[in-house]
Design a protein around this motif. Structure first.
Motif, PDB file in Angstrom:
ATOM      1  N   ALA A  87     -23.054  95.578 -26.383  1.00 41.29           N
ATOM      2  CA  ALA A  87     -23.235  94.124 -26.396  1.00 41.29           C
ATOM      3  C   ALA A  87     -24.543  93.773 -27.090  1.00 41.29           C
ATOM      4  N   PRO A  88     -24.582  92.655 -27.790  1.00 36.25           N
ATOM      5  CA  PRO A  88     -25.823  92.237 -28.445  1.00 36.25           C
ATOM      6  C   PRO A  88     -26.769  91.575 -27.452  1.00 36.25           C
ATOM      7  N   PRO A  89     -28.068  91.567 -27.751  1.00 38.19           N
ATOM      8  CA  PRO A  89     -28.981  90.765 -26.936  1.00 38.19           C
ATOM      9  C   PRO A  89     -28.721  89.285 -27.203  1.00 38.19           C
ATOM     10  N   GLU A  90     -29.380  88.419 -26.450  1.00 39.21           N
ATOM     11  CA  GLU A  90     -29.177  86.990 -26.642  1.00 39.21           C
ATOM     12  C   GLU A  90     -29.560  86.559 -28.056  1.00 39.21           C
ATOM     13  N   GLN A  91     -30.584  87.170 -28.594  1.00 44.06           N
ATOM     14  CA  GLN A  91     -31.011  86.881 -29.963  1.00 44.06           C
ATOM     15  C   GLN A  91     -31.377  88.190 -30.651  1.00 44.06           C
ATOM     16  N   GLY A  92     -31.164  88.239 -31.956  1.00 47.15           N
ATOM     17  CA  GLY A  92     -31.593  89.401 -32.714  1.00 47.15           C
ATOM     18  C   GLY A  92     -30.820  90.664 -32.391  1.00 47.15           C
ATOM     19  N   VAL A  93     -31.527  91.787 -32.475  1.00 45.65           N
ATOM     20  CA  VAL A  93     -30.938  93.114 -32.339  1.00 45.65           C
ATOM     21  C   VAL A  93     -31.840  93.941 -31.424  1.00 45.65           C
ATOM     22  N   TRP A  94     -31.248  94.814 -30.630  1.00 48.91           N
ATOM     23  CA  TRP A  94     -32.042  95.701 -29.786  1.00 48.91           C
ATOM     24  C   TRP A  94     -32.992  96.536 -30.640  1.00 48.91           C
ATOM     25  N   GLU A  95     -34.167  96.837 -30.115  1.00 50.98           N
ATOM     26  CA  GLU A  95     -35.191  97.555 -30.880  1.00 50.98           C
ATOM     27  C   GLU A  95     -34.700  98.898 -31.441  1.00 50.98           C
ATOM     28  N   PRO A  96     -34.018  99.760 -30.651  1.00 48.10           N
ATOM     29  CA  PRO A  96     -33.525 101.015 -31.233  1.00 48.10           C
ATOM     30  C   PRO A  96     -32.560 100.790 -32.402  1.00 48.10           C
ATOM     31  N   GLN A  97     -31.726  99.758 -32.298  1.00 51.99           N
ATOM     32  CA  GLN A  97     -30.802  99.466 -33.391  1.00 51.99           C
ATOM     33  C   GLN A  97     -31.529  98.880 -34.595  1.00 51.99           C
ATOM     34  N   THR A  98     -32.608  98.163 -34.353  1.00 44.34           N
ATOM     35  CA  THR A  98     -33.419  97.654 -35.459  1.00 44.34           C
ATOM     36  C   THR A  98     -34.006  98.807 -36.252  1.00 44.34           C
ATOM     37  N   VAL A  99     -34.563  99.782 -35.551  1.00 38.50           N
ATOM     38  CA  VAL A  99     -35.132 100.960 -36.221  1.00 38.50           C
ATOM     39  C   VAL A  99     -34.048 101.701 -36.998  1.00 38.50           C
ATOM     40  N   LYS A 100     -32.885 101.835 -36.399  1.00 39.95           N
ATOM     41  CA  LYS A 100     -31.770 102.515 -37.062  1.00 39.95           C
ATOM     42  C   LYS A 100     -31.321 101.757 -38.300  1.00 39.95           C
ATOM     43  N   ALA A 101     -31.279 100.439 -38.215  1.00 43.97           N
ATOM     44  CA  ALA A 101     -30.875  99.620 -39.360  1.00 43.97           C
ATOM     45  C   ALA A 101     -31.877  99.739 -40.505  1.00 43.97           C
ATOM     46  N   VAL A 102     -33.160  99.735 -40.191  1.00 42.23           N
ATOM     47  CA  VAL A 102     -34.188  99.908 -41.227  1.00 42.23           C
ATOM     48  C   VAL A 102     -34.047 101.285 -41.867  1.00 42.23           C
ATOM     49  N   ALA A 103     -33.788 102.307 -41.042  1.00 42.43           N
ATOM     50  CA  ALA A 103     -33.597 103.655 -41.576  1.00 42.43           C
ATOM     51  C   ALA A 103     -32.428 103.706 -42.553  1.00 42.43           C
ATOM     52  N   ALA A 104     -31.319 103.058 -42.208  1.00 45.79           N
ATOM     53  CA  ALA A 104     -30.153 103.047 -43.094  1.00 45.79           C
ATOM     54  C   ALA A 104     -30.449 102.302 -44.387  1.00 45.79           C
ATOM     55  N   ALA A 105     -31.156 101.188 -44.284  1.00 45.36           N
ATOM     56  CA  ALA A 105     -31.497 100.420 -45.480  1.00 45.36           C
ATOM     57  C   ALA A 105     -32.405 101.219 -46.404  1.00 45.36           C
ATOM     58  N   LYS A 106     -33.382 101.902 -45.836  1.00 45.73           N
ATOM     59  CA  LYS A 106     -34.299 102.695 -46.649  1.00 45.73           C
ATOM     60  C   LYS A 106     -33.585 103.886 -47.290  1.00 45.73           C
ATOM     61  N   ALA A 107     -32.676 104.505 -46.551  1.00 43.43           N
ATOM     62  CA  ALA A 107     -31.926 105.621 -47.111  1.00 43.43           C
ATOM     63  C   ALA A 107     -31.029 105.156 -48.261  1.00 43.43           C
ATOM     64  N   LEU A 108     -30.394 104.015 -48.095  1.00 42.38           N
ATOM     65  CA  LEU A 108     -29.548 103.462 -49.161  1.00 42.38           C
ATOM     66  C   LEU A 108     -30.389 103.117 -50.384  1.00 42.38           C
ATOM     67  N   ALA A 109     -31.561 102.544 -50.170  1.00 40.96           N
ATOM     68  CA  ALA A 109     -32.442 102.203 -51.280  1.00 40.96           C
ATOM     69  C   ALA A 109     -32.866 103.465 -52.037  1.00 40.96           C
ATOM     70  N   TRP A 110     -33.128 104.527 -51.303  1.00 42.12           N
ATOM     71  CA  TRP A 110     -33.529 105.791 -51.931  1.00 42.12           C
ATOM     72  C   TRP A 110     -32.398 106.370 -52.770  1.00 42.12           C
ATOM     73  N   GLU A 111     -31.185 106.335 -52.226  1.00 42.62           N
ATOM     74  CA  GLU A 111     -30.034 106.871 -52.958  1.00 42.62           C
ATOM     75  C   GLU A 111     -29.719 106.065 -54.212  1.00 42.62           C
ATOM     76  N   ARG A 112     -29.729 104.747 -54.094  1.00 40.84           N
ATOM     77  CA  ARG A 112     -29.315 103.888 -55.188  1.00 40.84           C
ATOM     78  C   ARG A 112     -30.462 103.559 -56.153  1.00 40.84           C
ATOM     79  N   ARG A 113     -31.688 103.858 -55.723  1.00 39.46           N
ATOM     80  CA  ARG A 113     -32.861 103.465 -56.513  1.00 39.46           C
ATOM     81  C   ARG A 113     -32.864 101.961 -56.746  1.00 39.46           C
ATOM     82  N   GLU A 114     -32.484 101.247 -55.690  1.00 43.56           N
ATOM     83  CA  GLU A 114     -32.463  99.791 -55.716  1.00 43.56           C
ATOM     84  C   GLU A 114     -33.178  99.250 -54.493  1.00 43.56           C
ATOM     85  N   ARG A 115     -33.659  98.040 -54.612  1.00 44.58           N
ATOM     86  CA  ARG A 115     -34.299  97.406 -53.465  1.00 44.58           C
ATOM     87  C   ARG A 115     -33.237  96.978 -52.457  1.00 44.58           C
TER      88      ARG A 115
END
Length: 226
Positions: free
Chosen positions: A126-154
């Motif tokens: 379940a989601p929190p009332e607003q935003g994203v749970w902190e562990p999922q936020t860290v995981k989402a940033v990790a996925a975004a950074k990994a995708l940026a590294w692979e694609r060489r895109e922002r």
């Protein structure tokens, strides 16, 4: 190399990650897969009747679920959610790796204003009332950074989907969130023994390792000396 899930666990509790790494099977239970599969059936669910929705692992009444999903359908990323560029894709980043549930691309190939790619992660909870749970936020940033590294895109955002609740939340890669990611990454890299236990944390009450960990949880009544 740390995985996205390692970072998510460490953001919740480093000691939990320590115990999880010792398990032979760290995969999710079968019911998790059933819930996460809802994220790949949105068009069907948007028009599903009450009996159909009641048979599925959704956590809202049929009417509320359809209404919530209609709000998601009004967002700019809806087409990407239902027809992503890639599904269940392994991303190998500079510092971590893991599975992105989907990879979306802003705009379309015919759209001159089309933006870059960004990942989504599907959560069975379940989601929190607003935003994203902190562990999922860290995981989402990790996925975004990994995708940026692979694609060489922002890549400046990611999405977290909560399909059982028909909720999708956006995670922008702000300075604060990137700092939390880096702190968690350092914690994971330095993990070579059991970290200190948390004290009187509500997190411990739902942790699958609470018995093995040995942390003592106290009720509000006992904390008040009643």
């Amino acid at each position: 190399m740390p995985t996205f899930s390692d970072l998510s666990r460490a953001a919740y509790c480093p000691r939990q990650l320590y115990y999880a790494r010792r398990d032979e099977d760290r995969g999710p239970p079968a019911e998790v897969a059933e819930t996460k599969s809802l994220a790949f059936r949105y068009p069907e669910l948007l028009d599903a009747d009450d009996p159909t929705l009641r048979e599925l692992p959704v956590e809202r009444s049929p009417e509320e679920y359809r209404r919530a999903l209609a709000r998601v359908a009004a967002r700019d990323y809806w087409e990407g959610l239902v027809d992503p560029e890639a599904r269940e894709v392994l991303l190998d980043g500079k510092d971590c790796r893991g599975i992105a549930s989907k990879v979306l691309v802003e705009g379309s190939d015919a759209d001159e204003t089309a933006g870059g790619p960004f990942p989504t992660l599907v959560s069975p909870g379940a989601p929190p009332e607003q935003g994203v749970w902190e562990p999922q936020t860290v995981k989402a940033v990790a996925a975004a950074k990994a995708l940026a590294w692979e694609r060489r895109e922002r890549v400046d955002r990611a999405l977290v989907e909560y399909p059982a609740h028909a909720v999708v939340r956006e995670v922008r890669l702000t300075t604060r969130r990137k700092a939390a990611y880096r702190r968690t990454l350092r914690a994971v890299r330095s993990l070579d023994g059991p970290p200190s236990r948390l004290r009187n944390s509500a997190k411990c009450e739902t942790c699958e390792y609470v018995t093995e960990c040995g942390v003592k949880t106290r009720s509000l009544r006992s904390l008040l000396g009643l």
